[in-house]
Design an enzyme around this catalytic site. Structure first.
Site, short mmCIF file in Angstrom:
data_model
loop_
_atom_site.label_atom_id
_atom_site.label_comp_id
_atom_site.label_asym_id
_atom_site.label_seq_id
_atom_site.Cartn_x
_atom_site.Cartn_y
_atom_site.Cartn_z
N ARG A 35 0.84 -1.20 0.00
CA ARG A 35 0.00 0.00 0.00
C ARG A 35 0.88 1.25 0.00
O ARG A 35 1.76 1.39 0.85
CB ARG A 35 -0.91 0.00 1.23
CG ARG A 35 -1.67 1.31 1.48
CD ARG A 35 -2.56 1.16 2.70
NE ARG A 35 -3.22 2.40 3.10
CZ ARG A 35 -2.93 3.12 4.19
NH1 ARG A 35 -1.94 2.71 4.99
NH2 ARG A 35 -3.59 4.22 4.48
N ARG A 76 -10.55 20.18 8.86
CA ARG A 76 -9.77 20.63 10.02
C ARG A 76 -10.22 22.00 10.50
O ARG A 76 -10.72 22.81 9.70
CB ARG A 76 -8.27 20.69 9.67
CG ARG A 76 -7.68 19.38 9.18
CD ARG A 76 -6.20 19.54 8.85
NE ARG A 76 -5.65 18.32 8.25
CZ ARG A 76 -5.22 17.27 8.94
NH1 ARG A 76 -5.28 17.30 10.26
NH2 ARG A 76 -4.75 16.20 8.33
N LYS A 217 -13.22 2.78 0.75
CA LYS A 217 -12.86 2.74 2.16
C LYS A 217 -14.11 3.11 2.97
O LYS A 217 -14.66 4.20 2.80
CB LYS A 217 -11.72 3.71 2.46
CG LYS A 217 -10.40 3.26 1.87
CD LYS A 217 -9.30 4.27 2.09
CE LYS A 217 -8.90 4.41 3.55
NZ LYS A 217 -7.80 5.38 3.73
N THR A 275 -6.42 -1.17 10.08
CA THR A 275 -6.20 -0.20 11.16
C THR A 275 -5.94 -0.84 12.52
O THR A 275 -6.77 -1.58 13.04
CB THR A 275 -7.36 0.81 11.31
OG1 THR A 275 -7.82 1.24 10.04
CG2 THR A 275 -6.88 2.03 12.09
#
Length: 473
Positions: A35, A76, A217, A275
């Protein structure tokens, strides 16, 4: 480079693993697909790694998959006066779109799509959920909120909005530039971050076409609401538990993981569980028992692949992490309860001829104790249909297409072989028996099952099943 396991290993390349020498060690330790995380590194960095992987592929004469992971739209907060704010539960705060000082009542949030979509009662999670606020009022360019969980809000911290569907493309200007570069390099898979709706997949498909496999994803609650359509529009799925675990309660993540793995198996789409799988191995040479159990759970669930992130990208023990994952997968698949658990979660049969032929191949191979199923494929569909049954023997997937051979490095049970096209039935039998023998899957006394589509080299025509004795040849 034969693997004595069915599930695959995906490893993220980073500063700890980008040298040609380290990439070779990782491959030998068990990596099937590498990846490239485009959230970090320059185009030149990724080009060097890509070239090193392709050189390694030529050296070992085995296909190796390369997955490009796009960063996606990161939301953000802006710049805070004095760098940070320390806030307590129950305090009132205000976010503003622009022109702020960055104090408690004017925290910059330079994302107009949030102000257009958010509603009273919605929550904002800041810094991976460490700070939680609930919206109490809003205007065109301001949002008033109450602190639910206090903490520190500092410059440029990430914001998650679990209950808000934003009118936001999953492809930023950076992603589009990265995608064009990745496709030019020749990546095998493109992972799309923060997918919210089926339209996101359609948008990405329009840019990618068939030049690479498209992977969704799953890390947003909104995606779970339309998951069947998203899976249908994808070529593979990643259960990205990091952001997903921020946006939905922790206790719901394991169940969602099982649902997603099952849905992908039903839809004949490879699924990666990702993860923090061996997270403590970023800094320690061994994982916790809970992490080993987590990897094993993904294997018992029937996942096609499990993934390492920081463990192989920036950790101190990248080779050890891959080796540990390899051993956990093998031990799990060899456990006496594994077959019964996999059988219990088998999806119902698809009512189509190609699926029926593939399912029959798996059942027949088990009945005659075949050591392998040989599947000829031009698109990767035939071995995927067989893998849906999770048969106890490996699937030797023979294809004339280099791209397909590399994508198959993500598929459960598939041993991918790049070989010249076949044109006749006799050639099919000869190639299948010779390959099964030369790759170490069968001996002359063995019987193997061969699956193909006739006419040859036509995608999606799984319609032919043959049982043959390997013979001396």
């Amino acid at each position: 480079m034969r693997r004595y396991r069915r599930a695959k290993i995906v490893a993220t390349v980073g500063p700890a693993s980008s040298s040609p020498e380290m990439l070779k060690k990782l491959l030998e330790a068990g990596v099937d697909t590498f990846r490239l995380n485009f959230s970090h590194g320059t185009h030149d960095d990724h080009a060097k790694v890509h070239a090193a992987i392709r050189a390694l592929e030529a050296e070992v004469a085995r296909p190796i998959g390369i997955l490009q992971d796009l960063q996606g739209p990161k939301i953000r907060v802006g710049t805070i006066r004095d760098g940070k704010l320390t806030l307590k539960a129950g305090e009132k705060i205000r976010f503003v779109l622009s022109g702020s000082d960055g104090d408690q009542m004017s925290i910059p949030l330079p994302h107009p799509e949030i102000f257009a979509a958010i509603l009273p009662g919605h929550e904002l999670l800041i810094d991976d959920g460490r700070v939680r606020v609930r919206v109490t009022g809003l205007g065109d360019d301001w949002i008033e909120a109450e602190m639910m969980v206090g903490g520190v809000i500092s410059n440029r911290k990430g914001v998650n909005l679990p209950g808000t569907v934003l009118d936001l493309s999953p492809l930023t200007a950076k992603d589009r530039a990265d995608l064009a570069y990745g496709l030019e390099l020749g990546v095998d898979w493109v992972a799309l971050s923060f997918v919210q709706k089926p339209g996101d997949m359609i948008e990405a498909r329009g840019l990618i076409g068939d030049r690479a496999g498209l992977m969704a994803k799953i890390e947003k609650p909104a995606a779970l609401d339309q998951i069947e359509d998203i899976i249908r529009l994808s070529d593979a799925v990643m259960v990205a538990r990091g952001d997903l675990g921020v946006e939905i309660p922790h206790e719901f993540v394991p169940g969602r993981q099982k649902e997603l793995v099952r849905a992908c198996r039903l839809a004949v789409k490879p699924v990666i569980v990702a993860t923090q799988m061996l997270d403590s191995m970023v800094t320690a040479p061994t994982p916790t028992r809970a992490e080993a159990s987590d990897v094993a759970t993904a294997i018992y669930d029937g996942a096609d692949a499990v993934m390492l992130s920081a463990e192989s990208a920036t950790g101190s023990y990248p080779v050890e992490a891959v080796g540990m994952m390899d051993r956990i997968i093998k031990a799990t698949e060899q456990h006496k309860l594994y077959r019964s658990i996999i059988e219990a979660t088998r999806p119902g049969e698809e009512q189509t001829a190609p699926h029926a032929v593939a399912a029959a191949a798996a059942d027949l191979a088990e009945a005659v104790h075949a050591p392998a199923i040989v599947a000829f494929t031009s698109s990767g569909t035939t071995p995927a249909r067989i893998a849906r049954k999770r048969p106890p023997m490996p699937i030797v997937a023979i294809t004339p297409d280099a791209k397909v051979s590399r994508r198959l490095c993500l598929l459960w049970g598939a041993h991918s072989i790049l070989s010249d096209d076949i044109t006749t039935y006799e050639e099919m039998v000869q190639r299948a028996t010779a390959t099964a023998r030369s790759e170490g899957f069968a001996k002359p006394v063995d019987t193997i099952v061969i699956v193909a589509g006739i006419p040859f080299a036509q995608a999606g025509t799984t319609n032919n099943l043959r049982v043959v004795q390997v013979g001396e040849g």
